[in-house]
Write a protein that holds these residues in place. Sequence first.
Motif, PDB file in Angstrom:
ATOM      1  N   GLU A   1      -7.613 -24.192 -12.530  1.00 48.33           N
ATOM      2  CA  GLU A   1      -8.674 -23.550 -13.291  1.00 48.33           C
ATOM      3  C   GLU A   1      -8.334 -22.068 -13.392  1.00 48.33           C
ATOM      4  O   GLU A   1      -8.074 -21.414 -12.388  1.00 48.33           O
ATOM      5  N   LEU A   2      -8.354 -21.546 -14.614  1.00 52.05           N
ATOM      6  CA  LEU A   2      -8.054 -20.144 -14.861  1.00 52.05           C
ATOM      7  C   LEU A   2      -9.348 -19.434 -15.197  1.00 52.05           C
ATOM      8  O   LEU A   2     -10.019 -19.776 -16.173  1.00 52.05           O
ATOM      9  N   VAL A   3      -9.713 -18.454 -14.382  1.00 49.55           N
ATOM     10  CA  VAL A   3     -10.970 -17.726 -14.548  1.00 49.55           C
ATOM     11  C   VAL A   3     -10.624 -16.291 -14.946  1.00 49.55           C
ATOM     12  O   VAL A   3      -9.868 -15.610 -14.239  1.00 49.55           O
ATOM     13  N   ALA A   4     -11.178 -15.847 -16.082  1.00 50.09           N
ATOM     14  CA  ALA A   4     -10.877 -14.510 -16.585  1.00 50.09           C
ATOM     15  C   ALA A   4     -12.088 -13.975 -17.317  1.00 50.09           C
ATOM     16  O   ALA A   4     -13.040 -14.710 -17.615  1.00 50.09           O
ATOM     17  N   GLY A   5     -12.058 -12.681 -17.609  1.00 46.68           N
ATOM     18  CA  GLY A   5     -13.090 -12.059 -18.422  1.00 46.68           C
ATOM     19  C   GLY A   5     -12.707 -12.066 -19.888  1.00 46.68           C
ATOM     20  O   GLY A   5     -11.652 -12.573 -20.285  1.00 46.68           O
ATOM     21  N   GLN A   6     -13.577 -11.469 -20.717  1.00 43.66           N
ATOM     22  CA  GLN A   6     -13.305 -11.458 -22.148  1.00 43.66           C
ATOM     23  C   GLN A   6     -12.026 -10.686 -22.470  1.00 43.66           C
ATOM     24  O   GLN A   6     -11.278 -11.075 -23.371  1.00 43.66           O
ATOM     25  N   SER A   7     -11.747  -9.621 -21.743  1.00 48.00           N
ATOM     26  CA  SER A   7     -10.540  -8.845 -22.000  1.00 48.00           C
ATOM     27  C   SER A   7      -9.287  -9.525 -21.470  1.00 48.00           C
ATOM     28  O   SER A   7      -8.173  -9.072 -21.770  1.00 48.00           O
ATOM     29  N   GLY A   8      -9.423 -10.574 -20.688  1.00 45.15           N
ATOM     30  CA  GLY A   8      -8.267 -11.283 -20.142  1.00 45.15           C
ATOM     31  C   GLY A   8      -7.981 -12.594 -20.844  1.00 45.15           C
ATOM     32  O   GLY A   8      -7.316 -13.460 -20.283  1.00 45.15           O
ATOM     33  N   ALA A   9      -8.465 -12.757 -22.088  1.00 38.36           N
ATOM     34  CA  ALA A   9      -8.243 -14.010 -22.809  1.00 38.36           C
ATOM     35  C   ALA A   9      -6.765 -14.241 -23.080  1.00 38.36           C
ATOM     36  O   ALA A   9      -6.249 -15.356 -22.925  1.00 38.36           O
ATOM     37  N   GLY A  10      -6.047 -13.189 -23.487  1.00 36.25           N
ATOM     38  CA  GLY A  10      -4.614 -13.351 -23.729  1.00 36.25           C
ATOM     39  C   GLY A  10      -3.854 -13.673 -22.463  1.00 36.25           C
ATOM     40  O   GLY A  10      -2.930 -14.505 -22.463  1.00 36.25           O
ATOM     41  N   ALA A  11      -4.219 -13.021 -21.363  1.00 38.00           N
ATOM     42  CA  ALA A  11      -3.562 -13.307 -20.090  1.00 38.00           C
ATOM     43  C   ALA A  11      -3.840 -14.738 -19.635  1.00 38.00           C
ATOM     44  O   ALA A  11      -2.956 -15.418 -19.096  1.00 38.00           O
ATOM     45  N   ALA A  12      -5.063 -15.220 -19.856  1.00 33.94           N
ATOM     46  CA  ALA A  12      -5.386 -16.601 -19.488  1.00 33.94           C
ATOM     47  C   ALA A  12      -4.598 -17.587 -20.327  1.00 33.94           C
ATOM     48  O   ALA A  12      -4.158 -18.634 -19.828  1.00 33.94           O
ATOM     49  N   ALA A  13      -4.396 -17.280 -21.617  1.00 33.61           N
ATOM     50  CA  ALA A  13      -3.580 -18.161 -22.458  1.00 33.61           C
ATOM     51  C   ALA A  13      -2.134 -18.185 -21.987  1.00 33.61           C
ATOM     52  O   ALA A  13      -1.484 -19.234 -21.977  1.00 33.61           O
ATOM     53  N   LEU A  14      -1.613 -17.024 -21.572  1.00 34.23           N
ATOM     54  CA  LEU A  14      -0.239 -16.971 -21.068  1.00 34.23           C
ATOM     55  C   LEU A  14      -0.092 -17.774 -19.782  1.00 34.23           C
ATOM     56  O   LEU A  14       0.872 -18.535 -19.614  1.00 34.23           O
ATOM     57  N   LEU A  15      -1.053 -17.650 -18.875  1.00 32.00           N
ATOM     58  CA  LEU A  15      -0.985 -18.412 -17.625  1.00 32.00           C
ATOM     59  C   LEU A  15      -1.229 -19.895 -17.859  1.00 32.00           C
ATOM     60  O   LEU A  15      -0.637 -20.743 -17.189  1.00 32.00           O
TER      61      LEU A  15
END
Length: 250
Positions: A179-193
């Motif tokens: 499960e990848l938990v991120a904020g709105q500004s981390g959407a690109g980072a979550a997609a990369l992970l």
Amino acid sequence: MLTPQGLKGKQFRITGTSYPRLGPPPRRGRRWLMLIGSLLALSLIALGGVQLVDIFTGKAKHGAAQACASSRASASGKPLAAPAATAASASPSGSAAASGSAAPGSPAASGAPAAVGTPLPAVTAAPQPQTVTVNVLNATDKAGLAARTADDLKQRGFTVGKVGNAPSALEGHVSGAAELVAGQSGAGAAALLGAQVSGASTLADARTDGSVDFVIGDGYTALLDPNAAATALAAALKPSPSASPLPGSC
């Protein structure tokens, strides 16, 4: 009328205006069948007329519009206001704050409740791995899995933050790979992970920085090889276009 020879004319002479009936007499059953058929035909005509009236008056179109609006509202994924206690226990960042190692800018560090369930925006570009801070948390009973996964992510260029066990609310409750938990500004980072592991799901909280919590689940085995990860990332950044709805459909 002339009478054949040898016959007495008076005995076989046809008199009067009535003639013998040549056909069979009418039956009552046929009359009932004709009556029932007429009633059915009138019923079908009346039903068709009511449907035409509904179409021209716009009642059917109005009902379809309401149904489409209801389906869009249920699938829109609007933010769900989670209670502060539930959000703090469900968010891995909340547990990190309790241990004194919360990332700066996260809701746990600022004391703001995490709004778990807010959808992340769609992205068309991903950041470089070295600009992404990853907190690797183990939600399984396999010892040392977080440390090994953190080393694998370091080899791919990611910046590793907190490494340890997941909050107790998540232990044993992540059935997928991660499960990848991120904020709105981390959407690109979550997609990369998310492209680094098969079967990962993405959740959102109210953190303000671009960090991502990588919560390892029971279905995790290993990261994808770099080629497969690159293919998965390209597919995530360029999703296939959806088909246009047919006229009259939602």
